[in-house]
Write an enzyme that holds these catalytic residues in place. Sequence first.
Site, mmCIF file in Angstrom:
data_model
loop_
_atom_site.group_PDB
_atom_site.id
_atom_site.type_symbol
_atom_site.label_atom_id
_atom_site.label_comp_id
_atom_site.label_asym_id
_atom_site.label_seq_id
_atom_site.Cartn_x
_atom_site.Cartn_y
_atom_site.Cartn_z
ATOM 1 N N ASP A 66 -16.162 24.223 -26.469
ATOM 2 C CA ASP A 66 -16.517 24.460 -27.870
ATOM 3 C C ASP A 66 -17.995 24.098 -28.007
ATOM 4 O O ASP A 66 -18.336 22.923 -28.170
ATOM 5 C CB ASP A 66 -15.659 23.571 -28.779
ATOM 6 C CG ASP A 66 -16.047 23.713 -30.241
ATOM 7 O OD1 ASP A 66 -16.443 24.817 -30.646
ATOM 8 O OD2 ASP A 66 -15.959 22.706 -30.972
ATOM 9 N N GLU B 264 -15.598 29.468 -26.979
ATOM 10 C CA GLU B 264 -15.413 29.981 -28.330
ATOM 11 C C GLU B 264 -16.564 30.907 -28.700
ATOM 12 O O GLU B 264 -17.725 30.591 -28.473
ATOM 13 C CB GLU B 264 -15.333 28.803 -29.317
ATOM 14 C CG GLU B 264 -14.912 29.244 -30.701
ATOM 15 C CD GLU B 264 -14.502 28.083 -31.603
ATOM 16 O OE1 GLU B 264 -13.852 27.147 -31.128
ATOM 17 O OE2 GLU B 264 -14.852 28.117 -32.792
ATOM 18 N N ASP C 74 -13.909 17.930 -31.642
ATOM 19 C CA ASP C 74 -14.604 18.797 -30.686
ATOM 20 C C ASP C 74 -13.793 18.970 -29.402
ATOM 21 O O ASP C 74 -13.709 20.068 -28.848
ATOM 22 C CB ASP C 74 -15.991 18.228 -30.344
ATOM 23 C CG ASP C 74 -16.931 18.265 -31.546
ATOM 24 O OD1 ASP C 74 -16.915 19.274 -32.275
ATOM 25 O OD2 ASP C 74 -17.668 17.287 -31.756
#
Lengths: 168, 168
Positions: free
Chosen positions: A14, A74, A146
């Site tokens: 991420d 992502e 996260d």
Amino acid sequence: MDLRGEPFRILGIDPGSRATGYGVIEKHGHSLTFVACGVIRATPKAALPLRLREIHDGVSEVIATHQPVKAAVEEVFVSVNAMSALKLGHARGVILLALVQQGLEVHEYSPRLIKQSVAGYGQAAKAQVQQMVRSLLSLSATPSQDAADALAVALCFASHWRPGGIQP
Amino acid sequence: MDLRGEPFRILGIDPGSRATGYGVIEKHGHSLTFVACGVIRATPKAALPLRLREIHDGVSEVIATHQPVKAAVEEVFVSVNAMSALKLGHARGVILLALVQQGLEVHEYSPRLIKQSVAGYGQAAKAQVQQMVRSLLSLSATPSQDAADALAVALCFASHWRPGGIQP
């Protein structure tokens, strides 16, 4: 005879300009096991090139330690403003570079598909994603936001991957 | 006795998601000499991580060949849209990484200051910048736009740099 094929590890990322979450899971047939997760942070007051080196080296170190062979990242939600997009792009660029330099196969998934994969709902809240990641991987504690997002990307990859198949 | 100090080389970079211009000049006291310039292009249809590796490796190769010790990079004009900013950020991230990995000191300048330094006017047109770069470095031909922009960044650095001093 084990029909599940060889186990392999998946790295989920991420990306963020301040904090980059990572999560590593192992897939063996339909079974998924947690390996590691955490957050890579660059020194806030360091110059941009130095911060980018920290992010790049942090990702490279995670790969060297946990030996994933596939990576899922992502995609960026493009409604952010231009300045944020630029900052995120810098970080994302060195992350994608680290992945390809270490020979990983890289896949990208939209935030919507990631949420749908782990929480069954594309608009799921951050806290729901954290809870579902904890439950799906039978973790004894809830990972940070996260790290949970990164594990969710890895889980999304795992649920869409087919041996020898094409990613949807 | 030569009062000009040691000569050193400056690498100027004009980052772009499709084409990245580079220019190397040598500074010896007040004299500036052209060393090299060109454009690094990534394979248009390759996957993003592979294109980023091409850009990163291209910049690293320019440094290995021409041995600059200082680098100057154009700052991003932030009025671009978020998607363009993200794409440019990816490229810029791996470029800044290559510079710091090779030990170069990195400085950033605004497009306005760069144009002012070479053309005396912050709103100078692209063609004027190309002509001024050609004239300032006594080149026998006009460099391409991306290469000229990169040489202009290097010239901007050269005109603002003071031995032991702080960059303005």
